[in-house]
Design a protein around this motif. Structure first.
Motif, PDB file in Angstrom:
ATOM      1  N   LEU A  77     -26.588  -8.140   3.068  1.00 40.09           N
ATOM      2  CA  LEU A  77     -25.172  -8.312   2.696  1.00 40.09           C
ATOM      3  C   LEU A  77     -25.028  -8.542   1.179  1.00 40.09           C
ATOM      4  CD1 LEU A  77     -22.452  -9.857   4.699  1.00 40.09           C
ATOM      5  CD2 LEU A  77     -22.888 -11.073   2.613  1.00 40.09           C
ATOM      6  N   GLU A  78     -25.895  -9.404   0.636  1.00 39.20           N
ATOM      7  CA  GLU A  78     -25.831  -9.682  -0.816  1.00 39.20           C
ATOM      8  C   GLU A  78     -26.123  -8.403  -1.611  1.00 39.20           C
ATOM      9  OE1 GLU A  78     -24.640 -12.279  -2.150  1.00 39.20           O
ATOM     10  OE2 GLU A  78     -24.535 -13.503  -0.339  1.00 39.20           O
ATOM     11  N   LYS A  79     -27.109  -7.649  -1.115  1.00 38.53           N
ATOM     12  CA  LYS A  79     -27.478  -6.406  -1.789  1.00 38.53           C
ATOM     13  C   LYS A  79     -26.261  -5.473  -1.854  1.00 38.53           C
ATOM     14  CE  LYS A  79     -31.022  -2.866  -1.204  1.00 38.53           C
ATOM     15  NZ  LYS A  79     -30.440  -1.854  -0.363  1.00 38.53           N
ATOM     16  N   ARG A  80     -25.506  -5.435  -0.765  1.00 47.33           N
ATOM     17  CA  ARG A  80     -24.342  -4.541  -0.727  1.00 47.33           C
ATOM     18  C   ARG A  80     -23.252  -4.971  -1.698  1.00 47.33           C
ATOM     19  NH1 ARG A  80     -24.014  -1.892   5.066  1.00 47.33           N
ATOM     20  NH2 ARG A  80     -26.253  -1.629   5.281  1.00 47.33           N
ATOM     21  N   LYS A  81     -23.141  -6.287  -1.874  1.00 51.81           N
ATOM     22  CA  LYS A  81     -22.126  -6.748  -2.832  1.00 51.81           C
ATOM     23  C   LYS A  81     -22.480  -6.254  -4.234  1.00 51.81           C
ATOM     24  CE  LYS A  81     -20.891 -11.064  -0.564  1.00 51.81           C
ATOM     25  NZ  LYS A  81     -21.158 -12.493  -0.694  1.00 51.81           N
ATOM     26  N   TRP A  82     -23.770  -6.355  -4.583  1.00 55.21           N
ATOM     27  CA  TRP A  82     -24.213  -5.865  -5.891  1.00 55.21           C
ATOM     28  C   TRP A  82     -24.007  -4.357  -5.997  1.00 55.21           C
ATOM     29  CZ3 TRP A  82     -24.790  -8.569 -10.034  1.00 55.21           C
ATOM     30  CH2 TRP A  82     -25.158  -9.916  -9.931  1.00 55.21           C
ATOM     31  N   ASP A  83     -24.384  -3.666  -4.917  1.00 52.38           N
ATOM     32  CA  ASP A  83     -24.241  -2.202  -4.915  1.00 52.38           C
ATOM     33  C   ASP A  83     -22.795  -1.812  -5.180  1.00 52.38           C
ATOM     34  OD1 ASP A  83     -26.860  -1.922  -4.404  1.00 52.38           O
ATOM     35  OD2 ASP A  83     -26.678  -1.288  -2.314  1.00 52.38           O
ATOM     36  N   LYS A  84     -21.883  -2.574  -4.554  1.00 50.15           N
ATOM     37  CA  LYS A  84     -20.462  -2.245  -4.709  1.00 50.15           C
ATOM     38  C   LYS A  84     -20.043  -2.392  -6.174  1.00 50.15           C
ATOM     39  CE  LYS A  84     -16.057  -3.102  -2.565  1.00 50.15           C
ATOM     40  NZ  LYS A  84     -15.213  -4.124  -1.980  1.00 50.15           N
ATOM     41  N   LEU A  85     -20.534  -3.501  -6.781  1.00 47.04           N
ATOM     42  CA  LEU A  85     -20.200  -3.722  -8.192  1.00 47.04           C
ATOM     43  C   LEU A  85     -20.728  -2.581  -9.060  1.00 47.04           C
ATOM     44  CD1 LEU A  85     -20.922  -7.559  -8.585  1.00 47.04           C
ATOM     45  CD2 LEU A  85     -18.697  -6.405  -8.554  1.00 47.04           C
ATOM     46  N   GLU A  86     -21.893  -2.064  -8.657  1.00 45.03           N
ATOM     47  CA  GLU A  86     -22.497  -0.990  -9.458  1.00 45.03           C
ATOM     48  C   GLU A  86     -22.020   0.409  -9.039  1.00 45.03           C
ATOM     49  OE1 GLU A  86     -26.669  -1.737  -9.187  1.00 45.03           O
ATOM     50  OE2 GLU A  86     -26.472  -3.607 -10.318  1.00 45.03           O
ATOM     51  N   GLY A  87     -21.054   0.422  -8.125  1.00 44.16           N
ATOM     52  CA  GLY A  87     -20.447   1.696  -7.725  1.00 44.16           C
ATOM     53  C   GLY A  87     -21.305   2.517  -6.763  1.00 44.16           C
ATOM     54  N   VAL A  88     -22.308   1.886  -6.112  1.00 45.14           N
ATOM     55  CA  VAL A  88     -23.129   2.629  -5.144  1.00 45.14           C
ATOM     56  C   VAL A  88     -22.264   2.936  -3.920  1.00 45.14           C
ATOM     57  CG1 VAL A  88     -25.175   2.514  -3.635  1.00 45.14           C
ATOM     58  CG2 VAL A  88     -25.241   1.492  -5.921  1.00 45.14           C
ATOM     59  N   GLU A  89     -22.403   4.155  -3.421  1.00 45.26           N
ATOM     60  CA  GLU A  89     -21.568   4.600  -2.301  1.00 45.26           C
ATOM     61  C   GLU A  89     -21.792   3.736  -1.047  1.00 45.26           C
ATOM     62  OE1 GLU A  89     -20.958   8.650   0.017  1.00 45.26           O
ATOM     63  OE2 GLU A  89     -21.809   8.927  -1.999  1.00 45.26           O
ATOM     64  N   ALA A  90     -20.699   3.452  -0.308  1.00 41.63           N
ATOM     65  CA  ALA A  90     -20.816   2.651   0.924  1.00 41.63           C
ATOM     66  C   ALA A  90     -21.626   3.414   1.964  1.00 41.63           C
ATOM     67  CB  ALA A  90     -19.433   2.358   1.461  1.00 41.63           C
ATOM     68  N   ARG A  91     -22.266   2.662   2.900  1.00 37.62           N
ATOM     69  CA  ARG A  91     -23.121   3.332   3.898  1.00 37.62           C
ATOM     70  C   ARG A  91     -22.364   3.704   5.168  1.00 37.62           C
ATOM     71  NH1 ARG A  91     -25.075  -0.282   0.657  1.00 37.62           N
ATOM     72  NH2 ARG A  91     -27.256  -0.296   0.050  1.00 37.62           N
ATOM     73  N   ASN A  92     -21.145   3.175   5.313  1.00 40.63           N
ATOM     74  CA  ASN A  92     -20.345   3.467   6.503  1.00 40.63           C
ATOM     75  C   ASN A  92     -21.012   3.043   7.798  1.00 40.63           C
ATOM     76  OD1 ASN A  92     -18.162   4.471   5.156  1.00 40.63           O
ATOM     77  ND2 ASN A  92     -19.100   6.497   4.955  1.00 40.63           N
ATOM     78  N   ASP A  93     -21.750   1.944   7.770  1.00 46.70           N
ATOM     79  CA  ASP A  93     -22.295   1.402   9.013  1.00 46.70           C
ATOM     80  C   ASP A  93     -21.455   0.186   9.422  1.00 46.70           C
ATOM     81  OD1 ASP A  93     -23.051  -0.454   7.170  1.00 46.70           O
ATOM     82  OD2 ASP A  93     -25.162   0.109   7.169  1.00 46.70           O
ATOM     83  N   LEU A  94     -21.895  -0.507  10.475  1.00 46.26           N
ATOM     84  CA  LEU A  94     -21.085  -1.615  10.979  1.00 46.26           C
ATOM     85  C   LEU A  94     -20.941  -2.733   9.946  1.00 46.26           C
ATOM     86  CD1 LEU A  94     -19.616  -2.961  13.381  1.00 46.26           C
ATOM     87  CD2 LEU A  94     -21.804  -3.882  14.076  1.00 46.26           C
ATOM     88  N   MET A  95     -22.021  -3.021   9.213  1.00 50.12           N
ATOM     89  CA  MET A  95     -21.936  -4.098   8.221  1.00 50.12           C
ATOM     90  C   MET A  95     -20.882  -3.766   7.164  1.00 50.12           C
ATOM     91  SD  MET A  95     -24.861  -5.959   5.957  1.00 50.12           S
ATOM     92  CE  MET A  95     -25.474  -7.138   7.112  1.00 50.12           C
ATOM     93  N   ASP A  96     -20.900  -2.552   6.655  1.00 50.65           N
ATOM     94  CA  ASP A  96     -19.879  -2.140   5.686  1.00 50.65           C
ATOM     95  C   ASP A  96     -18.496  -2.214   6.319  1.00 50.65           C
ATOM     96  OD1 ASP A  96     -21.294  -1.754   3.448  1.00 50.65           O
ATOM     97  OD2 ASP A  96     -21.348   0.428   3.519  1.00 50.65           O
ATOM     98  N   GLY A  97     -18.410  -1.780   7.591  1.00 53.04           N
ATOM     99  CA  GLY A  97     -17.129  -1.800   8.300  1.00 53.04           C
ATOM    100  C   GLY A  97     -16.590  -3.228   8.360  1.00 53.04           C
ATOM    101  N   LEU A  98     -17.445  -4.179   8.763  1.00 48.87           N
ATOM    102  CA  LEU A  98     -16.976  -5.561   8.894  1.00 48.87           C
ATOM    103  C   LEU A  98     -16.670  -6.171   7.529  1.00 48.87           C
ATOM    104  CD1 LEU A  98     -19.261  -7.020  11.723  1.00 48.87           C
ATOM    105  CD2 LEU A  98     -16.903  -6.268  11.902  1.00 48.87           C
ATOM    106  N   MET A  99     -17.468  -5.794   6.509  1.00 48.67           N
ATOM    107  CA  MET A  99     -17.229  -6.353   5.163  1.00 48.67           C
ATOM    108  C   MET A  99     -15.917  -5.838   4.579  1.00 48.67           C
ATOM    109  SD  MET A  99     -21.030  -6.055   3.514  1.00 48.67           S
ATOM    110  CE  MET A  99     -20.725  -6.754   1.898  1.00 48.67           C
ATOM    111  N   GLY A 100     -15.534  -4.606   4.986  1.00 45.74           N
ATOM    112  CA  GLY A 100     -14.379  -3.977   4.344  1.00 45.74           C
ATOM    113  C   GLY A 100     -13.054  -4.259   5.025  1.00 45.74           C
ATOM    114  N   ILE A 101     -13.111  -4.710   6.284  1.00 44.55           N
ATOM    115  CA  ILE A 101     -11.857  -4.832   7.041  1.00 44.55           C
ATOM    116  C   ILE A 101     -10.986  -5.986   6.542  1.00 44.55           C
ATOM    117  CG2 ILE A 101     -11.137  -5.743   9.312  1.00 44.55           C
ATOM    118  CD1 ILE A 101     -13.072  -3.553  10.411  1.00 44.55           C
ATOM    119  N   LYS A 102      -9.680  -5.733   6.497  1.00 46.87           N
ATOM    120  CA  LYS A 102      -8.735  -6.789   6.082  1.00 46.87           C
ATOM    121  C   LYS A 102      -7.801  -7.091   7.255  1.00 46.87           C
ATOM    122  CE  LYS A 102      -8.720  -5.861   1.192  1.00 46.87           C
ATOM    123  NZ  LYS A 102      -8.389  -4.861   0.263  1.00 46.87           N
TER     124      LYS A 102
END
Ligand code: HEM
Length: 362
Positions: A126-151
């Protein structure tokens, strides 16, 4: 299961998590890519079973289910990390129905330690993905990204602890249940040659159209007989044999009073094998599903009401995919057709359903 899991939430907080989870795994737009994502591993597994010739089905369905879960939930591929996760999940699941004795040496204690380690592994991701997002790395579209992105309705995202507790919960809820239902489908079909023949006819027609390729959710929904086999497998398998509820007020039921605060256990297996609900209930008969809808409350494989399983469409779809590829390409038979069935923690043949697998000579 953790403080923030959907299972320990009630009312508004429960509803909020359900919306997040169902949109990540149970809505048509979520299922469409998942159908294509899980098929390479399912078809590869079937080929490997045929090459082995003799398999213990439950062991194999667990393996392929877990590989797909790793990929689907957190983009984790087969390798040492996935093996560690698998070991930790087994330790965790063993404690779920254990006595709550919290000291070293008990299943419950071990399960809690496993859950802590699982959360830490997912936390690193999860922490790795937060960094990736800051660096503009494309989302993986898996469940973790789904749950992190939902509002939610107020625009709030799930907190890290909510994402982590629910990822762990969803793996537990989806792992053994999917593996067991796959094993039971293979088991019942081995014992029902006429059903298998009808299945082959329906699925071969589609397979020829697709030149043996992967099938889509739209195509799965048109496989009428296959979908009946899925329902019948779930009815007969009774993977969740029972369900708990708390009476939130005094209830009168068939002359019995259930006082507020009492815990009620619904025995799902009884509902599914009651001749008042299903004719000849112990026979595997997919055609009984022609008479839909069944009487309300008589089919509870996924529970019911506000807690109905939020993975039900995902589970049904994975089962239909397995059945499709299995029926078009393979022949198999049970080595011990009369093996005894063990009922705890979940129903399964004691030999794990040992089978002889072959490629079909068509
Ligand atoms: C054949 C496979 C499955 C069966 C038979 C099954 C069955 C059930 C049952 C009976 C319940 C309790 C419902 C109630 O209390 O009324 C439940 C809850 C749940 N299931 Fe499933 N399930 C399956 C697959 C899955 C999958 C694939 C997932 C997710 C990946 C999942 C996630 C959940 C969750 C999160 C809950 C708790 C819902 C809540 O408390 O609101 N299940 N499932």
């Amino acid at each position: 299961m953790g403080e923030n899991t959907i299972i320990s939430q009630y009312g508004k907080a429960h509803k909020r998590l359900r919306v997040a989870i169902t949109s990540a795994i149970n809505q048509p737009q979520a299922l469409r890519p998942i159908a294509l994502l899980v098929q390479p591993r399912i078809t590869a597994a079937l080929e490997s079973w045929a090459q082995k010739g003799k398999i213990v089905a439950l062991k194999e369905t667990k393996k392929v289910t877990f590989e797909n879960i790793g990929n689907l939930f957190a983009n984790i591929q087969p390798g040492p990390l996935l093996d560690t996760l698998d070991r930790l999940f087994v330790g965790f699941v063993n404690g779920i129905r254990a006595q709550r004795w919290y000291f070293p040496g008990t299943n419950f204690y071990h399960a809690i330690q496993c859950r802590k380690k699982l959360k830490e592994i997912f936390r690193v991701e999860l922490e790795k993905r937060k960094w990736d997002k800051l660096e503009g790395v494309e989302a993986r579209n898996d469940l973790m990204d789904g749950l992190m992105g939902i509002k939610d309705e107020e625009g709030n995202q799930l907190k890290d602890e909510e994402v982590l507790d629910n990822i762990v919960t969803l793996v537990v809820a989806g792992y053994e249940s999917t593996a067991l239902s796959s094993m039971w489908a293979i088991y019942f079909l081995a014992k029902s040659p006429k059903v298998l023949q009808k299945l082959r006819e329906e699925n071969q027609a589609l397979s020829q159209e697709k030149n043996g390729g992967f099938i889509t959710t739209e195509e799965i929904s048109k496989l009428k007989y296959t979908n009946k086999v899925v329902e019948e497998t779930l009815r007969m398998a009774n993977i969740s044999s029972f369900n708990f509820r708390v009476a939130v007020e005094d209830v009168e039921y068939k002359g019995y009073k259930i006082p507020k605060g009492w815990r009620v256990l619904t025995w799902i297996r009884f509902i599914h094998t009651d001749p008042e609900h299903f004719d000849d209930p112990l026979s595997f008969n997919p055609d009984r599903w022609d008479q839909q809808p069944m009487r309300p409350g008589t089919f509870q494989a996924f529970g019911g009401g506000t807690r109905v399983c939020p993975g039900n469409s995902l589970a049904r779809m994975q089962l239909a995919i397995l059945i499709h590829h299995l029926s078009v390409g393979y022949k198999w038979e049970l080595i011990n057709p009369d093996a005894a069935i063990a009922y705890l923690s979940h129903p399964k043949p004691v030999d794990g359903a040992e089978k002889q697998f072959q490629f079909m000579n068509s």
